[in-house]
Scaffold this motif. Structure first.
Motif, PDB file in Angstrom:
ATOM      1  N   PRO A 242      -4.968  11.581  -3.492  1.00 54.88           N
ATOM      2  CA  PRO A 242      -5.171  10.904  -4.770  1.00 54.88           C
ATOM      3  C   PRO A 242      -4.383   9.590  -4.782  1.00 54.88           C
ATOM      4  O   PRO A 242      -3.179   9.589  -4.991  1.00 54.88           O
ATOM      5  CB  PRO A 242      -4.599  11.903  -5.792  1.00 54.88           C
ATOM      6  CG  PRO A 242      -3.642  12.751  -5.016  1.00 54.88           C
ATOM      7  CD  PRO A 242      -3.981  12.673  -3.573  1.00 54.88           C
ATOM      8  N   LEU A 243      -5.038   8.481  -4.499  1.00 58.74           N
ATOM      9  CA  LEU A 243      -4.317   7.210  -4.388  1.00 58.74           C
ATOM     10  C   LEU A 243      -4.223   6.492  -5.732  1.00 58.74           C
ATOM     11  O   LEU A 243      -5.168   6.515  -6.523  1.00 58.74           O
ATOM     12  CB  LEU A 243      -5.010   6.294  -3.379  1.00 58.74           C
ATOM     13  CG  LEU A 243      -5.094   6.799  -1.942  1.00 58.74           C
ATOM     14  CD1 LEU A 243      -5.780   5.775  -1.053  1.00 58.74           C
ATOM     15  CD2 LEU A 243      -3.712   7.130  -1.396  1.00 58.74           C
ATOM     16  N   THR A 244      -3.112   5.845  -5.981  1.00 62.98           N
ATOM     17  CA  THR A 244      -2.941   5.042  -7.197  1.00 62.98           C
ATOM     18  C   THR A 244      -3.371   3.604  -6.902  1.00 62.98           C
ATOM     19  O   THR A 244      -3.597   3.233  -5.745  1.00 62.98           O
ATOM     20  CB  THR A 244      -1.459   5.015  -7.622  1.00 62.98           C
ATOM     21  OG1 THR A 244      -0.740   4.297  -6.613  1.00 62.98           O
ATOM     22  CG2 THR A 244      -0.875   6.410  -7.761  1.00 62.98           C
ATOM     23  N   SER A 245      -3.407   2.792  -7.942  1.00 66.56           N
ATOM     24  CA  SER A 245      -3.775   1.376  -7.730  1.00 66.56           C
ATOM     25  C   SER A 245      -2.724   0.686  -6.858  1.00 66.56           C
ATOM     26  O   SER A 245      -3.034  -0.252  -6.120  1.00 66.56           O
ATOM     27  CB  SER A 245      -3.884   0.661  -9.072  1.00 66.56           C
ATOM     28  OG  SER A 245      -2.673   0.802  -9.774  1.00 66.56           O
ATOM     29  N   ALA A 249      -3.340  -1.371  -3.418  1.00 61.18           N
ATOM     30  CA  ALA A 249      -2.900  -2.765  -3.231  1.00 61.18           C
ATOM     31  C   ALA A 249      -2.075  -2.886  -1.952  1.00 61.18           C
ATOM     32  O   ALA A 249      -2.241  -3.830  -1.174  1.00 61.18           O
ATOM     33  CB  ALA A 249      -2.081  -3.218  -4.439  1.00 61.18           C
ATOM     34  N   LEU A 250      -1.189  -1.915  -1.718  1.00 59.75           N
ATOM     35  CA  LEU A 250      -0.374  -1.945  -0.496  1.00 59.75           C
ATOM     36  C   LEU A 250      -1.278  -1.877   0.732  1.00 59.75           C
ATOM     37  O   LEU A 250      -1.136  -2.654   1.676  1.00 59.75           O
ATOM     38  CB  LEU A 250       0.622  -0.777  -0.503  1.00 59.75           C
ATOM     39  CG  LEU A 250       1.550  -0.675   0.705  1.00 59.75           C
ATOM     40  CD1 LEU A 250       2.913  -0.114   0.284  1.00 59.75           C
ATOM     41  CD2 LEU A 250       0.980   0.172   1.820  1.00 59.75           C
ATOM     42  N   ASP A 251      -2.241  -0.971   0.676  1.00 58.85           N
ATOM     43  CA  ASP A 251      -3.147  -0.791   1.814  1.00 58.85           C
ATOM     44  C   ASP A 251      -3.941  -2.081   2.084  1.00 58.85           C
ATOM     45  O   ASP A 251      -4.052  -2.521   3.224  1.00 58.85           O
ATOM     46  CB  ASP A 251      -4.095   0.375   1.525  1.00 58.85           C
ATOM     47  CG  ASP A 251      -5.072   0.590   2.664  1.00 58.85           C
ATOM     48  OD1 ASP A 251      -4.616   0.612   3.814  1.00 58.85           O
ATOM     49  OD2 ASP A 251      -6.284   0.719   2.395  1.00 58.85           O
ATOM     50  N   ALA A 252      -4.468  -2.670   1.003  1.00 53.01           N
ATOM     51  CA  ALA A 252      -5.314  -3.862   1.167  1.00 53.01           C
ATOM     52  C   ALA A 252      -4.541  -5.000   1.826  1.00 53.01           C
ATOM     53  O   ALA A 252      -5.101  -5.777   2.601  1.00 53.01           O
ATOM     54  CB  ALA A 252      -5.858  -4.299  -0.193  1.00 53.01           C
ATOM     55  N   PRO A 257      -5.942  -2.202   6.916  1.00 49.81           N
ATOM     56  CA  PRO A 257      -6.410  -1.531   5.698  1.00 49.81           C
ATOM     57  C   PRO A 257      -7.263  -0.307   6.027  1.00 49.81           C
ATOM     58  O   PRO A 257      -8.044  -0.327   6.974  1.00 49.81           O
ATOM     59  CB  PRO A 257      -7.232  -2.605   4.975  1.00 49.81           C
ATOM     60  CG  PRO A 257      -6.747  -3.903   5.541  1.00 49.81           C
ATOM     61  CD  PRO A 257      -6.325  -3.614   6.957  1.00 49.81           C
ATOM     62  N   GLY A 258      -7.064   0.749   5.262  1.00 53.27           N
ATOM     63  CA  GLY A 258      -7.853   1.972   5.445  1.00 53.27           C
ATOM     64  C   GLY A 258      -7.224   2.933   6.437  1.00 53.27           C
ATOM     65  O   GLY A 258      -7.569   4.111   6.449  1.00 53.27           O
ATOM     66  N   ALA A 259      -6.304   2.445   7.277  1.00 50.24           N
ATOM     67  CA  ALA A 259      -5.682   3.331   8.271  1.00 50.24           C
ATOM     68  C   ALA A 259      -4.356   3.860   7.737  1.00 50.24           C
ATOM     69  O   ALA A 259      -3.735   3.259   6.859  1.00 50.24           O
ATOM     70  CB  ALA A 259      -5.443   2.559   9.566  1.00 50.24           C
TER      71      ALA A 259
END
Ligand code: GLC
Length: 421
Positions: A242-245, A249-252, A257-259
């Protein structure tokens, strides 16, 4: 004030995991393990290490290279064959100079340059005039074809050296040693740090069947009962979460990204950055006015997990130095939320793994952990243990969790001893 509290309450609902959510995560994790074992598509890589558990009788003098991030360590380890070992010499060197004189982690550096530097460091520790076996802990996702051949699948933890991905890191190391005329050093085993931690703990405690790193990075290995082989799950890449916004943002903004989504939620490298992203949003909405001038808040990754630990114990830090007690309380609450979620998510994956290894929870298991979060972050180890025990009453007294400090380096020596038999 009321408005700030509402924001903190909102954060609590986003970051706190209910028992039901954790049970789902554990089940999804177990399913991802089974799917990967059956060669289906899964976020878990389940990489075989070609190693069984050690007998505890492994003995001799070995070199160990521990390469797991921006520092490398070379150790000269003696195993005594009775569960005891000693480190005769060790040397830690950064791959990136803090004064900017060199950086072997950047895309401008080649694989050959990186391994030449590493071979030079090994040369400073080796015992002269003798043949010696070397175990290499290489803590990145690697496809192994034998105990001594590992191909880097992809860099993680933001390393970017060019030309290492898809290459055999033992070949690279062997060529570099040869170039340095270090031909009496024989790289014979390559392992992941989670496997090293498991091996080191199992050298003295035969109940150990899970090894994990809860530090700058995060990952877990375990003993697969059906094959008696240690498997590096690369669990940091688990993604049914369950990811938060803030996670999004950190991932992007990350290198990949996505890994590594689980790792981005739980590991020390990212926890400070999550806190910073939350604080920025509050500052921009006019909350936390005293933080407006704080320069760390504007610089990506300027806030570290160490800073989070200081906030949790509320000792003055550069971050909270000039703040009112109201703001300090808020920062502390956010830090605790991030720490607790990290421990809860990790515990859920351990429970998922335990349900696969021993579905009826009949046997004893020891989970060996190394890493700065587990060792040093106030309340982290307790939250992890309490969450795991809360999954199932049958775990109490059967499953233990403990620190295996320096396991990644010692484990390389144990792996070399097993390989040399
Ligand atoms: C990263 C690596 C993994 C390693 C972990 C802890 O997740 O991909 O191989 O075990 O960091 O160092």
């Amino acid at each position: 004030m009321a408005e700030t509290l509402t924001v903190v309450d909102k954060l609590k609902t986003e970051f706190r995991l209910t028992d039901k959510t954790m049970a789902h995560i554990a089940l999804d994790f177990k399913t991802a393990m089974l799917t990967a074992l059956a060669k289906g598509s899964s976020p878990l890589k389940m990489l075989p290490s070609y190693l069984p558990l050690p007998s505890g009788k492994e003995a001799g003098l070995y070199l160990a290279l521990d390469f797991g991030g921006t520092n490398i360590r070379v150790l000269l380890v003696e195993l005594f064959g009775d569960g005891c070992y000693t480190v005769h010499a060790h040397r830690q060197t950064p791959l990136k100079d803090s004064h900017g004189r060199y950086d072997y982690t950047s895309p401008q550096t080649t694989a050959e340059e990186l391994f030449a530097f590493i071979a030079g460091q090994i040369g400073k520790i080796r015992p002269s005039g003798k043949d010696i076996l070397l175990g290499h802990t290489f803590s990145f996702p690697s496809r192994q074809t034998t105990l001594s051949d590992a191909y880097l699948i992809t860099w993680t933890k933001e390393l970017q050296t060019a030309g290492v991905e898809n290459r055999n890191v033992t070949d690279l190391l062997t060529a570099a040693l040869k170039h340095h005329r270090l031909t009496r050093i024989h790289p014979i085993a390559v392992i992941n740090d989670t496997v090293g931690t498991l091996l080191t703990s199992a050298y003295t405690n035969p109940h150990t069947d899970i090894g994990s790193i809860c530090g700058t990075g995060h990952n877990t290995a375990y003993l697969e009962p059906s094959s008696s082989t240690l498997i590096n799950m690369e669990s940091g890449n688990f993604n049914q979460l369950p990811l938060t916004s803030y996670d999004a943002a950190l991932d992007a903004a990350s290198e990949k990204p996505g890994a590594q989504l689980l790792e981005k939620c739980v590991a020390g490298h990212y926890l400070g950055e999550l806190l910073r992203l939350i604080v920025i949003e509050m500052v921009e909405s006019g909350l936390l006015p005293e933080m407006q001038q704080n320069k760390n808040v504007r610089v990506p990754y300027a806030i570290t997990a160490k800073e989070l630990s200081l906030l949790i114990t509320d000792r003055a830090t550069e971050l909270n130095g000039g703040l009112s007690s109201r703001e300090r309380i808020i920062l502390k609450e956010i830090a605790i939320l991030l720490r607790t979620r990290s421990a809860q998510l990790t515990a859920a994956t351990f429970y998922g793994a335990l349900c696969h290894i021993d579905p009826n929870h009949e046997s004893r298991h020891h989970i060996a952990i190394d890493g700065s979060l587990f060792e040093k972050m106030p309340g982290y180890a307790d939250a992890l243990t309490a969450t795991l025990n809360a999954f199932d009453g049958r775990l109490a007294g059967k499953v233990s969790i403990g620190l295996t400090k320096g396991g990644s380096g010692i484990g390389a020596a144990i792996a070399a001893a097993i390989a040399g038999k």
